[in-house]
Scaffold this motif. Structure first.
Motif: not given
Length: 142
Positions: A31-52
């Protein structure tokens, strides 16, 4: 167009498995957007529901945004590709705009490229469902 620095991105840990599966499947399908979405996820902070933060764009949440400084914000529900049904209501996280908006906070803006390679800028205006304005009412009744 002006330079727009990359804003911080946050995703709730409860969304991470679904987003990882979207990227896995999209990458397998080339898919042409797969790499962009993967890049965005790789730079994302993953937070708990409490800290989101309550003002961040997540899956299955309404987001009002302006694209290319449009005069009127659009409002869509950000969804996984398999949940996408109506372009008037839904925005797939596997679209360039959906991938760009994921994890942004209200007031953030981000540059992204369309599938055709055209540069755009989107800004998150607010979160929450449609109001009872005439435009929102007509979208809500679809």
């Amino acid at each position: 167009m002006k330079y727009v620095p990359l804003p911080p991105v946050s995703i709730p840990e409860s969304d991470q498995p679904r987003l990882d599966e979207v990227v896995r499947q999209a990458s397998a399908d080339r898919h042409p957007v797969a790499a962009f979405l993967a890049c965005e996820l790789s730079r994302a902070s993953v937070l708990s529901a409490r800290d989101f933060p309550t003002d961040a764009v997540t899956l299955d949440r309404w987001v009002a945004f302006r694209s290319d400084r449009g005069w009127r914000p659009e409002r869509r529900l950000l969804v996984c590709p398999q949940d996408y049904r109506l372009p008037e209501l839904h925005l797939s996280v596997l679209s360039p705009l959906g991938a760009a908006l994921l994890g942004l906070r209200v007031g953030s803006e981000i540059a992204y490229q369309s599938i055709e390679g055209v540069r755009h800028v989107a800004c998150v205006e607010s979160l929450g469902g449609p109001s009872r304005s005439p435009v929102a009412t007509s979208l809500h009744s679809i």
